[in-house]
Design an enzyme around this catalytic site. Structure first.
Site, PDB file in Angstrom:
ATOM      1  N   TYR A 201       0.634  13.693   1.939  1.00 47.64           N
ATOM      2  CA  TYR A 201       0.268  14.315   3.174  1.00 47.64           C
ATOM      3  C   TYR A 201       0.596  15.724   3.315  1.00 47.64           C
ATOM      4  O   TYR A 201       0.768  16.296   4.529  1.00 47.64           O
ATOM      5  CB  TYR A 201       0.990  13.600   4.335  1.00 47.64           C
TER       6      TYR A 201
ATOM      7  N   GLY B  87       1.843   5.012  -0.415  1.00 48.10           N
ATOM      8  CA  GLY B  87       1.222   6.014  -0.536  1.00 48.10           C
ATOM      9  C   GLY B  87       2.175   7.262  -0.881  1.00 48.10           C
ATOM     10  O   GLY B  87       2.161   7.803  -1.993  1.00 48.10           O
TER      11      GLY B  87
ATOM     12  N   GLU C 199       0.743  -1.234   0.134  1.00 42.05           N
ATOM     13  CA  GLU C 199       0.018  -0.035  -0.140  1.00 42.05           C
ATOM     14  C   GLU C 199       0.693   1.162  -0.194  1.00 42.05           C
ATOM     15  O   GLU C 199       0.904   1.985   1.095  1.00 42.05           O
ATOM     16  CB  GLU C 199      -1.105  -0.179   1.148  1.00 42.05           C
TER      17      GLU C 199
ATOM     18  N   CYS D 210      -1.668  32.418  12.655  1.00 36.65           N
ATOM     19  CA  CYS D 210      -1.247  32.958  13.978  1.00 36.65           C
ATOM     20  C   CYS D 210      -0.723  32.058  15.037  1.00 36.65           C
ATOM     21  O   CYS D 210      -1.562  31.697  15.751  1.00 36.65           O
ATOM     22  CB  CYS D 210      -2.323  33.687  14.521  1.00 36.65           C
TER      23      CYS D 210
HETATM   24  N1  LLP Z   1      -1.144   1.499   4.612  1.00 39.58           N
HETATM   25  C1  LLP Z   1      -1.762   1.971   5.792  1.00 39.58           C
HETATM   26  C2  LLP Z   1      -2.709   0.993   6.632  1.00 39.58           C
HETATM   27  C3  LLP Z   1      -1.448   3.032   6.356  1.00 39.58           C
HETATM   28  O1  LLP Z   1      -1.858   3.370   7.576  1.00 39.58           O
HETATM   29  C4  LLP Z   1      -0.508   4.023   5.641  1.00 39.58           C
HETATM   30  C5  LLP Z   1      -0.094   5.346   6.433  1.00 39.58           C
HETATM   31  C6  LLP Z   1      -0.148   3.627   4.421  1.00 39.58           C
HETATM   32  C7  LLP Z   1      -0.559   2.263   3.907  1.00 39.58           C
HETATM   33  C8  LLP Z   1       0.570   4.435   3.335  1.00 39.58           C
HETATM   34  O2  LLP Z   1       1.999   4.608   4.105  1.00 39.58           O
HETATM   35  P1  LLP Z   1       3.051   5.411   3.214  1.00 39.58           P
HETATM   36  O3  LLP Z   1       3.316   4.642   1.965  1.00 39.58           O
HETATM   37  O4  LLP Z   1       2.313   6.754   2.818  1.00 39.58           O
HETATM   38  O5  LLP Z   1       4.018   5.598   4.029  1.00 39.58           O
HETATM   39  N2  LLP Z   1       0.630  11.927   7.886  1.00 39.58           N
HETATM   40  C9  LLP Z   1       1.826  11.238   8.241  1.00 39.58           C
HETATM   41  C10 LLP Z   1       1.993   9.851   7.508  1.00 39.58           C
HETATM   42  C11 LLP Z   1       0.715   8.928   8.085  1.00 39.58           C
HETATM   43  C12 LLP Z   1       0.921   7.507   7.670  1.00 39.58           C
HETATM   44  C13 LLP Z   1      -0.689   6.940   7.811  1.00 39.58           C
HETATM   45  N3  LLP Z   1      -0.523   5.634   7.288  1.00 39.58           N
HETATM   46  C14 LLP Z   1       2.929  12.074   7.297  1.00 39.58           C
HETATM   47  O6  LLP Z   1       2.889  12.967   6.918  1.00 39.58           O
HETATM   48  O7  LLP Z   1       4.288  11.710   7.555  1.00 39.58           O
END
Ligand code: LLP
Length: 431
Positions: A390, A292, A290, A361
């Site tokens: 994000y 992202g 997965e 602010c």
């Molecule tokens: N699968 C699940 C179950 C997840 O919880 C996440 C991310 C992903 C896949 C995707 O992960 P990636 O490949 O994007 O690392 N807001 C935070 C990141 C939170 C990630 C949440 N879950 C940031 O800005 O770094």
């Protein structure tokens, strides 16, 4: 430059996906997020092809759309023939509106409401990834009331520390996500799920965290999960057909971050899985991942217009911008590093230390601290790189600041994929 879609043209302007960023800032106004469709497709296809090659033929990536969810990206995922991970009815709704084939959607979340569960079933979401025994029972009940059998993966906590920021680490035993093997509760979850008439258990899921550079933590998780497959096979005679390894591969935000070879990582993980399956006498399950961040982060960039320079004698220099934590809260939340450039004066000396101050602010509204730039002036164009993941997804209306415009670039053409919000848009639901 940190990504091969960046360059500098003859005017000394930063180019992104072959386009002059300063011209685009003039055309659309700022703050402006640019996205590179070619790069998004390239990343999706690297995962798709490598997973098909090194895992089983039906293995595939699911784009974790929490990183950036809007209609057009689901259309790209559809045409790249990959699946999606959705984490709310809102993301499901957006994907449905984009015409995404929902049998390839996986519905995540540790707190799915009953309305969301019904909505997902009505919209033919292929799989739920259930996070607790209570949730799987509720899905069973709702599926029964709707006369369907719902396919499910169970989210298992493998007990891995991936050495990333605490707020984005999810695989440890005390995590709010999933059910732990270590406590024995994951086995109970499998046994109870197998007894539910309106649930078809397809396999397991784990996700250890995000922005992970090494690939060993993924191999460690895979080892634990393959053993779990073997154990639950012995205990309950159930063969998991699917193993979803979650997302989490890192991206380069600055030169200090290492380059990642996603294909080589996938091969490395596949080698470990094949070996383990052979040891346990299992067929290799269909593998899902997965990604992202690694699909969209460096496919995006944000442009701001510089406001005022504040030089605090002997202490600090601030340059203010027309955006900030409302469109990019990641430094405020995680002290995330970013590369900042002066898009309209790329060839000048980068020798002036300053902090990029957002417009809210809030003292913590900073995009990056103490970066080196040519001494910025009012109306310069400031580019923050690697903002595709994000950022817009976590944007807010704090201080009633409208959300920025998002422009896609494809084959040297630019077009709006999310319009700039107006003040009227922001009060549309107010009575
Ligand atoms: N699968 C699940 C179950 C997840 O919880 C996440 C991310 C992903 C896949 C995707 O992960 P990636 O490949 O994007 O690392 N807001 C935070 C990141 C939170 C990630 C949440 N879950 C940031 O800005 O770094």
């Amino acid at each position: 430059m940190i990504c091969n879609n960046l360059s500098v043209n003859d005017c000394g302007h930063l180019t992104f996906a072959g386009m002059d960023t300063v011209d685009l800032a003039k055309k659309y106004g700022t703050p402006l997020m640019l996205l590179d469709e070619g790069k998004i497709r390239e990343k999706m296809s690297i995962y798709r092809e490598a997973m098909k090659k090194y895992f089983t033929d039906d293995s595939m990536p699911l784009y974790a759309s929490k990183a950036l969810s809007f209609k057009y990206i689901y259309k790209i995922a559809k045409s790249e023939n990959i699946g999606i991970d959705c984490v709310s009815a809102g993301e499901i709704y957006t994907a449905v509106q984009a015409g995404f084939p929902m049998e390839k959607a996986y519905f995540h979340g540790n707190s799915k409401t009953e309305d969301e569960i019904r909505f997902a079933i009505e919209n033919n979401v292929g799989h739920f990834v259930c996070d607790s025994i209570e949730e799987v029972s509720v899905v069973d009940e709702i599926a029964r009331s709707m006369g369907v059998v719902q396919k499910v993966l169970l989210r298992i906590t493998p007990g891995i520390d991936p050495h990333t920021h605490k707020k984005i680490s999810t695989g440890s035993v005390d995590s709010k996500f999933g059910v732990a093997i270590e406590t024995g509760q994951a086995y109970e979850l499998v046994e109870k799920t197998l007894a539910l008439a309106n649930i078809q258990l397809d396999g397991y899921h784990c996700h250890i965290g995000s922005q992970i550079f090494e690939y060993d933590p993924f191999c460690d998780a895979a080892k634990i999960m393959i053993k779990f497959i073997a154990d639950t096979n012995k205990m309950f005679g159930f063969t998991a057909k699917t193993l979803n390894l979650g997302g989490g591969m890192g991206v380069r935000y600055t030169e200090a971050d290492p380059e990642i070879d996603y294909k080589a990582n996938i091969k490395g993980i596949a080698d470990v899985i094949s070996q383990l399956c052979a040891e346990y006498g299992l067929d290799m399950p269909r593998i899902l991942m997965e990604p992202g961040r690694s699909i969209v982060a460096d496919s995006g960039l944000t442009l701001y217009t510089a406001g005022y320079l504040k030089e605090i004698t002997g202490l600090k220099n601030y340059i203010s911008i027309d955006g900030g934590m409302t469109d990019n809260p990641r430094f405020t939340l995680y002290q995330s590093p970013y590369t900042v450039l002066l898009a309209n004066r790329m060839n000048e000396e980068y020798d002036y230390k300053c902090t990029i101050a957002g417009r809210c602010c809030e003292s913590g509204d900073i995009i990056q601290e103490d970066v080196l730039l040519p001494r910025p002036q009012r109306n310069d164009t400031i580019a923050v790189l690697t903002t595709g993941a994000y950022n817009y997804a976590m944007s807010s209306h704090y201080n009633k600041v409208p959300k920025p415009c998002v422009v896609m670039i494809h084959n040297k053409e630019d077009f709006v994929v999310i319009k700039r919000e107006t003040y009227a848009d922001m009060i549309a639901n107010e009575v």
